[in-house]
Design a protein around this motif. Sequence first.
Motif, PDB file in Angstrom:
ATOM      1  N   TYR A 155      51.732 108.782  23.353  1.00  0.00           N
ATOM      2  CA  TYR A 155      50.410 109.375  23.160  1.00  0.00           C
ATOM      3  C   TYR A 155      50.373 110.896  23.096  1.00  0.00           C
ATOM      4  O   TYR A 155      49.736 111.534  23.913  1.00  0.00           O
ATOM      5  N   TYR A 165      43.661  93.613  15.637  1.00  0.00           N
ATOM      6  CA  TYR A 165      43.724  94.027  17.053  1.00  0.00           C
ATOM      7  C   TYR A 165      42.392  93.687  17.726  1.00  0.00           C
ATOM      8  O   TYR A 165      41.451  94.475  17.733  1.00  0.00           O
ATOM      9  N   GLY A 181      40.930  98.350  28.735  1.00  0.00           N
ATOM     10  CA  GLY A 181      41.789  98.390  27.555  1.00  0.00           C
ATOM     11  C   GLY A 181      43.019  97.511  27.636  1.00  0.00           C
ATOM     12  O   GLY A 181      43.752  97.383  26.659  1.00  0.00           O
ATOM     13  N   GLY A 182      43.314  96.965  28.795  1.00  0.00           N
ATOM     14  CA  GLY A 182      44.532  96.145  28.913  1.00  0.00           C
ATOM     15  C   GLY A 182      45.762  96.948  29.276  1.00  0.00           C
ATOM     16  O   GLY A 182      46.882  96.435  29.237  1.00  0.00           O
ATOM     17  N   THR A 183      45.551  98.218  29.651  1.00  0.00           N
ATOM     18  CA  THR A 183      46.689  99.098  29.967  1.00  0.00           C
ATOM     19  C   THR A 183      47.535  98.559  31.113  1.00  0.00           C
ATOM     20  O   THR A 183      48.745  98.788  31.153  1.00  0.00           O
ATOM     21  N   ASN A 208      50.778  97.037  30.297  1.00  0.00           N
ATOM     22  CA  ASN A 208      51.915  97.852  29.854  1.00  0.00           C
ATOM     23  C   ASN A 208      52.857  98.204  31.004  1.00  0.00           C
ATOM     24  O   ASN A 208      53.893  98.828  30.785  1.00  0.00           O
ATOM     25  N   TYR A 214      49.989  93.064  17.022  1.00  0.00           N
ATOM     26  CA  TYR A 214      50.995  94.109  17.269  1.00  0.00           C
ATOM     27  C   TYR A 214      51.896  94.340  16.057  1.00  0.00           C
ATOM     28  O   TYR A 214      52.909  95.026  16.152  1.00  0.00           O
ATOM     29  N   GLU A 257      57.770  99.103  24.495  1.00  0.00           N
ATOM     30  CA  GLU A 257      56.554  98.674  25.201  1.00  0.00           C
ATOM     31  C   GLU A 257      56.631  97.192  25.531  1.00  0.00           C
ATOM     32  O   GLU A 257      57.137  96.401  24.746  1.00  0.00           O
ATOM     33  N   SER A 307      53.574  94.392  26.678  1.00  0.00           N
ATOM     34  CA  SER A 307      52.121  94.280  26.839  1.00  0.00           C
ATOM     35  C   SER A 307      51.855  92.865  27.341  1.00  0.00           C
ATOM     36  O   SER A 307      51.813  91.903  26.565  1.00  0.00           O
TER      37      SER A 307
HETATM   38  C1  AVI Z   1      47.201 100.755  25.518  1.00  0.00           C
HETATM   39  N1  AVI Z   1      47.645  99.372  25.473  1.00  0.00           N
HETATM   40  C2  AVI Z   1      46.770  98.510  26.268  1.00  0.00           C
HETATM   41  C3  AVI Z   1      47.882  98.839  24.126  1.00  0.00           C
HETATM   42  C4  AVI Z   1      48.338  97.359  24.198  1.00  0.00           C
HETATM   43  O1  AVI Z   1      47.738  96.538  23.495  1.00  0.00           O
HETATM   44  O2  AVI Z   1      49.243  97.054  24.967  1.00  0.00           O
HETATM   45  C5  AVI Z   1      48.925  99.656  23.384  1.00  0.00           C
HETATM   46  C6  AVI Z   1      49.278  99.106  22.045  1.00  0.00           C
HETATM   47  N2  AVI Z   1      50.482  98.930  21.616  1.00  0.00           N
HETATM   48  C7  AVI Z   1      50.449  98.453  20.405  1.00  0.00           C
HETATM   49  N3  AVI Z   1      49.216  98.264  20.052  1.00  0.00           N
HETATM   50  C8  AVI Z   1      48.434  98.709  21.067  1.00  0.00           C
END
Ligand code: AVI
Length: 337
Positions: free
Chosen positions: A37, A54, A160-162, A165, A205, A281, A283
């Motif tokens: 970010y 999304y 946001g679902g962070t 992560n 994604y 990442e 998620s």
């Molecule tokens: C910030 N976070 C919740 C997003 C997620 O969906 O895990 C980050 C993201 N990565 C790819 N798309 C969005």
Amino acid sequence: MTLTVRSFLGGDEGSLAEDVLDGLTRPFKELPPKHFYDAAGAELFDRICDLPEYYPTRAERAILEARSDDIAALTGAAELVALGSGTAAKSRLLLSALAAAGTLRRYVPVDMTEEMIRTTGAALCADYPGLQVRGIVGDFERHLDRLGVPLEPRLVAMLGGTIGNFTPGARRRFLRHVGRLLGPRGTVLVGVDLVKDPARIEAAYDDAAGITARFNRNILRVVNRALRADFEPEQFEHVAFFDREHEWIEMRLRAQRRMTVRIADLGLTVEFAKREELRTEISAKFTPRRLAADLAAARLEPVELLTDPEGLFGLALARPVAAPQATSTRHAVAIPA
Ligand code: AVI
């Protein structure tokens, strides 16, 4: 107008360097997602949130639009702490509900971008007369203890679902830490993406327009700029797959050919074999059972799990285990113990 902003980011420049050193010298290479970010990454993420594939942003917003009044009634919050507050678009739904309920006094946005906190903080002071805004410029993984004494009852929102992560251990530690900052009458509101058809999750994604792929590669640009590295981002393929065992999405970058990358500021040379992958990442996606287990491990007890009509996303409201019961059954999904 009462807007105050404190920054705690001063001595933190080492965080990326440490993460790169740690993550790229392991046998299975990895970088933490918080480094996506920079300004370009934040803009790409905003575009992701608007993509047709999304669903989390729209689903979470739908819950907040439908249920913020209920959240205000259940929490009676005087103070809203927003971890990763951004433009405060979602916080506004909660703030309006708390203001309408007559309990709102203070908003505490926590974000890495000072300018964003100042601009949105000033706008909120104008829109909610009498509201104190105490902005905290910092990384909520490291600066949670800077929230100060709660103005009770405190509501801490992580939307946001962070939370997905975080790795499972870090997630529970983080929730436990948040629980200790709530005060006896406080509550936490956590946005969680729910387990569903893997194809739907994977599409979210790996969008057709390739925005998530650009977002993923952006982490290499961040490292190039900040640490004088020579990654060639376009030589890495975007990979996103649902790991059914862990119930999480993994994003990786796969080297298209053998590469040697120099990271000048660290005096480090990193070798990539052809097709070697770097994890950028995870998620996590949640079932009610997993959520209940995480909350219990963090000494929190569920109050409600609010979901959107399609059951795609959830907002879990929880409070410290020792706190007195609040009850509501309207549109609630029970969280099994
Ligand atoms: C910030 N976070 C919740 C997003 C997620 O969906 O895990 C980050 C993201 N990565 C790819 N798309 C969005």
